[in-house]
Design an enzyme around this catalytic site. Structure first.
Site, short mmCIF file in Angstrom:
data_model
loop_
_atom_site.label_atom_id
_atom_site.label_comp_id
_atom_site.label_asym_id
_atom_site.label_seq_id
_atom_site.Cartn_x
_atom_site.Cartn_y
_atom_site.Cartn_z
N ASP A 1 2.79 -0.83 12.82
CA ASP A 1 1.63 -1.23 12.50
C ASP A 1 1.56 -2.81 12.59
O ASP A 1 0.47 -3.29 12.61
CB ASP A 1 1.47 -1.40 10.80
CG ASP A 1 1.13 0.23 10.38
OD1 ASP A 1 0.57 0.92 11.21
OD2 ASP A 1 1.51 0.60 9.22
N SER B 1 5.32 9.35 11.26
CA SER B 1 6.13 9.60 10.15
C SER B 1 5.62 10.59 8.95
O SER B 1 6.26 11.08 8.06
CB SER B 1 6.75 8.61 9.41
OG SER B 1 5.84 7.28 9.12
N ARG C 1 -5.05 1.26 18.75
CA ARG C 1 -5.01 -0.08 18.60
C ARG C 1 -4.41 -0.80 20.10
O ARG C 1 -4.70 -2.09 20.14
CB ARG C 1 -3.96 -0.32 17.37
CG ARG C 1 -4.26 -0.21 16.13
CD ARG C 1 -3.31 -0.46 15.01
NE ARG C 1 -4.06 -0.14 13.65
CZ ARG C 1 -3.43 0.07 12.68
NH1 ARG C 1 -2.02 0.41 12.62
NH2 ARG C 1 -4.03 0.07 11.53
N ARG D 1 2.41 6.01 -2.98
CA ARG D 1 3.49 7.05 -3.45
C ARG D 1 3.60 7.09 -4.93
O ARG D 1 3.98 8.22 -5.47
CB ARG D 1 5.02 6.56 -2.66
CG ARG D 1 4.74 7.20 -1.19
CD ARG D 1 5.88 6.74 -0.37
NE ARG D 1 6.04 7.02 1.04
CZ ARG D 1 5.18 6.56 2.24
NH1 ARG D 1 4.40 5.68 1.90
NH2 ARG D 1 5.44 7.08 3.23
N ARG E 1 -8.14 11.23 13.44
CA ARG E 1 -6.65 11.08 13.45
C ARG E 1 -5.85 12.54 13.41
O ARG E 1 -6.35 13.62 12.73
CB ARG E 1 -6.28 10.52 12.16
CG ARG E 1 -6.96 8.94 12.03
CD ARG E 1 -6.42 8.29 10.83
NE ARG E 1 -5.25 7.76 11.39
CZ ARG E 1 -4.42 7.06 10.23
NH1 ARG E 1 -5.17 6.33 8.99
NH2 ARG E 1 -3.33 6.58 10.40
N LYS F 1 0.97 -1.37 -0.18
CA LYS F 1 -0.09 0.00 0.14
C LYS F 1 0.74 1.15 -0.05
O LYS F 1 0.45 2.23 -0.69
CB LYS F 1 -0.88 -0.03 1.17
CG LYS F 1 -1.78 1.32 1.21
CD LYS F 1 -2.58 1.24 2.61
CE LYS F 1 -1.87 1.84 3.68
NZ LYS F 1 -2.81 2.17 4.96
N SER F 2 1.91 1.40 0.82
CA SER F 2 2.68 2.47 1.03
C SER F 2 3.47 2.99 -0.10
O SER F 2 3.48 3.90 -0.76
CB SER F 2 3.83 2.21 1.95
OG SER F 2 3.08 2.14 3.45
N GLY G 1 -5.10 7.84 5.62
CA GLY G 1 -4.28 8.78 6.43
C GLY G 1 -3.19 9.36 5.46
O GLY G 1 -2.61 10.67 5.54
#
Length: 446
Positions: free
Chosen positions: A308, A165, A339, A26, A120, A21-22, A92
């Site tokens: 995560d 981050s 969480r 990007r 958030r 996903k990251s 996010g």
């Protein structure tokens, strides 16, 4: 409401891990801001990816979906139509990245998103952008969606808190694109591997930056990358759930996780190094990770490199041979759910000996029993509970699991292909009472 019914089962076999996903988000972001046409192979198809695609289309990018790729022609000019509104959905990354990107424009941009995004945090990023000259106006409470951003930011120096981050990542992207120069210092940086992933993307796209001190970064600004071709590798964060299921398996056979490159810069690959230190029998072979059923010891585990993974590591530690302390995990409280509280509440329903502490979890090994649980609308909680249920005594159910599509759309299909016993069904939506956790937290039976 989508619900899982899970019976005790063990996995073995071979599967492809879903795309990162990251990296996907990007890649879409930068391709949309590049000169020329880019090709992204093997992107993750998910609601977050769709939110990024729709946001980038509003910038003027042309995005075409093919069978297993995206073809993206970047916007030729960094200009926006008047009164534009960007809907970040529940992402996010889209929320933080487009808040920062909006600050480089002289047109007002409104940022909206789901009710989940409204809880958030965003204040550290907004304060940093305000120090560069951006202004913000809020329809409701300060620092909560929806709000409007008016730039452009101008050259200067600021500081940004590093508790998440994504603040620094978003700021780095804005500083790369706006008219600079800019510099900023990250205060108390957490989740370092994920900021390094952002810097890796800048390096791949030949976007200049420099690091003058340990946590201070400078940017020339006015950078526009050229179009590129990129193939998205497997997601180590998603692979963690399959890995733990394989470690706890009663099958005599290993599980093969394909499409995982240990040279990738994803932060959660370090989780697999940790698992080996805890006793896991894991073999790395080219782009395949081979996982054998193993006995795992507990220990003191610094969660910052792979924050995560807190929910699934909590599950694994229930089956360890010794107690565990998962610490340096304060950031886990500000994800899709709190969480620390969510995984404590749900695992305690299964009989787990788990308690929250000020920045993490304390876990004593204990058998788990089937229970009726709730996902807290958090994909990583839902998946972690699924793995716990597979290794509990008796059947379990997990409600409100539609959220799993955020990162792992075929999660149940993959597990069942590895011989898990999980059924999906829809039940009428009802007023689900999650409680505050006060009746459960602190009632550890050990």
């Amino acid at each position: 409401m989508l619900t899982y019914k899970i019976s005790p089962s063990s996995i073995s076999g071979s599967v492809d891990v879903p795309p990162s996903k990251s990296h996907t988000l990007r890649a879409i972001f930068w391709a949309s801001l590049s000169r020329g046409t880019s090709t992204i192979n093997n992107p993750l198809e998910s609601p977050d990816s769709e939110a990024m695609i729709q946001a980038c289309k509003q910038l003027g990018a042309k995005i075409y979906k093919k069978s297993s790729s995206l073809e993206i022609t970047g916007t030729p000019h960094l200009r926006l139509p008047k009164d534009i509104a960007i809907d970040a959905g529940s992402s996010g990354i889209v929320f933080r990245f487009f808040t920062a990107l909006a600050a480089i424009f002289s047109e007002k941009v409104t940022i909206t998103g789901s009710s989940q995004l409204q809880r958030r945090p965003i204040a550290p990023l907004i304060r940093a952008l305000e120090n560069f000259g951006a202004t913000f106006s809020y329809q409701r409470d300060p620092y909560t969606l929806p709000f409007s951003v008016l730039g452009p930011i101008s050259s200067g120096y600021t500081e940004v808190l590093g508790e998440d981050s994504q603040y620094a990542s978003a700021l780095a992207m804005a500083c790369s694109l706006a008219e600079g120069p800019f510099s900023f210092t990250i205060i108390n940086p957490k989740e370092r591997p994920w900021f390094k992933l952002t810097l890796w993307w800048l390096e791949q796209l030949a976007i200049p930056y420099s690091q003058s001190e340990e946590n201070t970064y400078s940017f020339v600004g006015k950078s526009r990358p050229e179009g590129f071709s990129y193939t998205v590798g497997g997601d180590f964060s998603s692979a963690a759930f399959l890995a733990v299921a394989a470690l706890l398996s009663q099958s005599p056979h290993p599980t093969y996780l394909r499409n995982l490159n240990m040279q990738d810069v994803q932060g959660d690959k370090e989780l697999f190094v940790l698992l080996k230190k805890l006793g896991a029998n894991i073999v790395f072979e080219n782009d395949i990770v081979i996982i054998f059923p193993s006995t795992i010891s507990g220990g003191n585990i610094d969660m910052d490199p792979f924050i995560d993974a807190l929910p699934i590591l909590a599950v694994l530690c229930c089956f360890a041979t010794s107690p565990s302390h998962l610490y340096n995990a304060r950031g886990a409280k500000d994800k899709e759910s709190d969480r620390i509280v969510a995984i404590t509440e749900e695992l305690q329903k299964m009989g787990a000996c788990i308690q929250p502490c000020h920045d993490g979890l304390l876990i004593n090994p204990s058998p788990l029993y089937g229970a009726s649980m709730f996902s807290h609308n958090d994909h990583r909680i839902a998946m972690a509970l699924s793995i716990a249920a597979m290794h509990a005594s008796g059947d379990s159910s997990i409600s409100d699991t539609e959220c799993v599509k955020k990162t792992f759309p075929n999660f149940i299909q993959i597990l069942n292909s590895l011989h898990a016993n999980i059924q999906e069904y829809h039940e009428p939506i009802s007023m689900w009472t999650t409680g505050s956790g006060q009746d459960l937290i602190g009632s550890c039976p050990c």
